[in-house]
Design a protein around this motif. Structure first.
Motif, short mmCIF file in Angstrom:
data_model
loop_
_atom_site.label_atom_id
_atom_site.label_comp_id
_atom_site.label_asym_id
_atom_site.label_seq_id
_atom_site.Cartn_x
_atom_site.Cartn_y
_atom_site.Cartn_z
N GLU A 206 26.04 17.50 6.70
CA GLU A 206 26.29 16.09 6.93
C GLU A 206 26.33 15.85 8.44
OE1 GLU A 206 26.64 13.30 4.96
OE2 GLU A 206 25.77 14.62 3.46
N PRO A 207 25.96 14.68 8.89
CA PRO A 207 25.83 14.49 10.33
C PRO A 207 27.16 14.44 11.07
CG PRO A 207 25.43 12.43 9.16
CD PRO A 207 25.52 13.50 8.11
N ILE A 208 27.11 14.93 12.29
CA ILE A 208 28.15 14.63 13.26
C ILE A 208 27.69 13.36 13.97
CG2 ILE A 208 29.38 15.39 15.32
CD1 ILE A 208 28.65 18.28 14.49
N VAL A 209 28.53 12.34 13.99
CA VAL A 209 28.16 11.07 14.60
C VAL A 209 29.09 10.79 15.77
CG1 VAL A 209 27.82 8.59 14.27
CG2 VAL A 209 27.35 10.17 12.37
N HIS A 210 28.52 10.70 16.96
CA HIS A 210 29.26 10.28 18.14
C HIS A 210 29.01 8.79 18.35
CE1 HIS A 210 30.05 14.46 19.50
NE2 HIS A 210 28.88 14.70 18.95
N ASN A 211 30.09 8.02 18.40
CA ASN A 211 30.00 6.56 18.55
C ASN A 211 30.40 6.20 19.97
OD1 ASN A 211 29.93 6.59 15.57
ND2 ASN A 211 32.13 6.99 15.77
N ILE A 212 29.47 5.67 20.74
CA ILE A 212 29.73 5.37 22.15
C ILE A 212 29.58 3.88 22.37
CG2 ILE A 212 29.15 5.91 24.55
CD1 ILE A 212 27.73 8.13 21.84
N PHE A 213 30.66 3.22 22.74
CA PHE A 213 30.67 1.77 22.90
C PHE A 213 30.45 1.40 24.36
CE2 PHE A 213 31.28 -2.33 21.20
CZ PHE A 213 32.02 -3.09 22.09
N GLU A 214 29.48 0.51 24.59
CA GLU A 214 29.20 0.01 25.94
C GLU A 214 29.82 -1.38 26.03
OE1 GLU A 214 28.21 -1.65 29.23
OE2 GLU A 214 26.99 -2.47 27.59
N ASN A 215 30.86 -1.50 26.84
CA ASN A 215 31.72 -2.67 26.78
C ASN A 215 31.08 -3.94 27.32
OD1 ASN A 215 34.44 -3.67 26.15
ND2 ASN A 215 34.60 -4.00 28.36
N LYS A 216 30.25 -3.83 28.36
CA LYS A 216 29.71 -5.02 29.01
C LYS A 216 28.82 -5.83 28.08
CE LYS A 216 29.93 -3.52 33.83
NZ LYS A 216 29.14 -3.22 35.05
N THR A 217 28.06 -5.17 27.24
CA THR A 217 27.18 -5.88 26.31
C THR A 217 27.66 -5.79 24.86
OG1 THR A 217 25.71 -3.95 26.04
CG2 THR A 217 25.17 -5.52 27.80
N GLY A 218 28.81 -5.16 24.65
CA GLY A 218 29.34 -5.05 23.29
C GLY A 218 28.45 -4.22 22.38
N SER A 219 27.79 -3.21 22.94
CA SER A 219 26.77 -2.45 22.19
C SER A 219 27.29 -1.09 21.75
CB SER A 219 25.53 -2.22 23.06
OG SER A 219 24.95 -3.44 23.46
N TRP A 220 27.00 -0.74 20.51
CA TRP A 220 27.24 0.61 20.02
C TRP A 220 25.98 1.45 20.21
CZ3 TRP A 220 31.59 2.91 19.35
CH2 TRP A 220 32.71 2.23 18.88
N GLN A 221 26.18 2.64 20.75
CA GLN A 221 25.14 3.65 20.85
C GLN A 221 25.60 4.85 20.03
OE1 GLN A 221 24.26 3.77 25.46
NE2 GLN A 221 26.43 3.54 25.04
N ASP B 93 22.08 0.33 32.09
CA ASP B 93 22.95 -0.63 32.78
C ASP B 93 22.12 -1.57 33.66
OD1 ASP B 93 25.39 0.62 31.83
OD2 ASP B 93 24.93 2.24 33.23
N TYR B 94 22.53 -2.84 33.66
CA TYR B 94 21.82 -3.84 34.47
C TYR B 94 22.81 -4.87 34.97
CZ TYR B 94 18.76 -7.70 35.75
OH TYR B 94 18.13 -8.71 36.44
N ASP B 95 22.76 -5.13 36.28
CA ASP B 95 23.59 -6.16 36.89
C ASP B 95 22.72 -7.37 37.19
OD1 ASP B 95 25.35 -7.72 38.31
OD2 ASP B 95 25.31 -6.49 40.13
N PRO B 96 22.88 -8.47 36.46
CA PRO B 96 22.00 -9.63 36.65
C PRO B 96 22.21 -10.34 37.99
CG PRO B 96 23.76 -10.16 35.10
CD PRO B 96 23.86 -8.70 35.37
N ILE B 97 23.35 -10.15 38.62
CA ILE B 97 23.60 -10.80 39.91
C ILE B 97 22.76 -10.16 41.01
CG2 ILE B 97 25.33 -11.44 41.62
CD1 ILE B 97 25.63 -12.82 38.89
N SER B 98 22.80 -8.84 41.07
CA SER B 98 22.04 -8.14 42.11
C SER B 98 20.64 -7.73 41.64
CB SER B 98 22.81 -6.89 42.54
OG SER B 98 22.90 -5.96 41.47
N GLY B 99 20.40 -7.80 40.32
CA GLY B 99 19.12 -7.34 39.79
C GLY B 99 18.98 -5.83 39.81
N THR B 100 20.11 -5.12 39.78
CA THR B 100 20.10 -3.67 39.92
C THR B 100 20.21 -2.98 38.56
OG1 THR B 100 21.20 -3.85 42.06
CG2 THR B 100 21.27 -1.70 40.98
#
Length: 314
Positions: free
Chosen positions: A19-34, A53-60
């Motif tokens: 059965e799988p081992i599942v690592h759940n990694i939450f990215e808080n800025k976009t509310g995304s599960w990886q 990761d992307y910063d829309p203010i600086s475009g980085t």
């Protein structure tokens, strides 16, 4: 709350069947599960819906989140065979191409992971490629594997299946690995219900049918969502709930909900929603599988952001 939250869960259906081992990694800025899904018998693994990761203010663009996935892979001794995208996300940039580039260096050319998505990505690429005036050469052939509906595959020795789940977008593909199904932006946790269906090619009717398809799976199957936005009264994001819980509690799709009522609710809600903050940046990157745009003659890499004017002044 830290930007990244990670948990590991272990399924134990049978001592003779991995059965799988599942690592759940939450990215808080976009509310995304990886997710990192690994076969304990072989240490083969798949990464699902990784975030760049992307910063829309600086475009980085930066790779802190993706690098944390690589660290977890290395720490556990996994060999990543594939990177699975559920769909072309409209709210975060994918780290798929970056991860593939790094994993080629770390695992070697013979163990290069493949980037996979559903076959309808071609429709999405054409729609958004034309809208943003992206050269076809920049998105053609960027995915290594296009899954057919109900196509089976393996993660190590674990059987898996690609399940078409249209509605949020026409290309959305879920991935069922043993008793876990990773559903992207189709079904959300029970106190949220379901995702929007107002993007081009979206359909509230299709979304209802996809949701009920998922809720027809065995009760103990875990439905892992692509996002979570904990409402008031729930402090922490949840990576999954069981089919049983959704059938009894999902505010949009629980047993007894009619397609007519769901479609009415979904359409009334969708017209109130603003477009995702990273819509334009995400789609332009994600139809390229996360590859950077080609540099201009000045050496800059450009994304197109449409202007909106309330009234024509000239």
């Amino acid at each position: 709350m830290d930007q990244h939250q990670e948990r590991a869960s272990y399924s134990t259906r049978s001592m003779t069947e991995s059965e799988p081992i599942v690592h759940n990694i939450f990215e808080n800025k976009t509310g995304s599960w990886q997710y990192i899904v690994a076969d304990p018998s072989t240490n083969a693994a798949a990464i699902i819906d990784p975030v760049l990761d992307y910063d829309p203010i600086s475009g980085t663009i930066s790779t802190k989140t993706a690098d944390s996935l690589l660290s977890m892979v290395k720490r556990n001794g996994y060999k990543v065979d594939m990177i699975l995208e559920t769909h072309a996300h409209a709210d975060h940039l994918t780290a798929a191409s970056y991860l593939k580039h790094r994993l080629v260096k770390e695992q070697g050319d013979l163990d290069t992971p493949i980037i996979c998505i559903g076959k309808r990505i071609n429709e999405i690429q054409k729609t958004w490629g034309e809208r943003y005036n992206i050269p076809v050469a920049e998105y053609q052939g960027v995915f290594d594997k296009l899954f057919d509906d109900d196509e089976t595959f393996h993660v190590g020795n674990m059987s898996a299946k690609a399940i078409h789940l249209p509605g949020h977008t026409p290309d959305l593909m879920g991935y069922k690995i043993r008793d876990c199904v990773f559903v992207g932006d189709s079904v959300f946790n029970a106190d949220l219900g379901s995702a929007r269906a107002d993007f081009p090619g979206g359909s509230a009717e299709d979304l209802f049918r996809s949701g009920r398809k998922l809720l027809s799976l065995p009760n103990d199957v875990k439905i892992y969502t692509g996002h979570d936005y904990p409402p008031e009264g729930r402090e922490a994001p949840l990576p999954y709930m069981s089919v049983r819980d959704h059938r009894g509690k999902n505010k949009h799709l629980k047993d007894g909900t009619s397609e007519k009522d769901f479609v009415k609710l979904r359409r009334e809600r969708d017209v109130t929603l603003a477009e995702p903050k990273l819509l334009h940046q995400s789609l332009q990157m994600n139809i390229r599988a996360g590859r950077l745009p080609a540099p201009t003659d000045t050496g800059l890499r450009m994304l197109h952001i449409p202007l909106k004017m309330k009234e024509a002044q000239w």
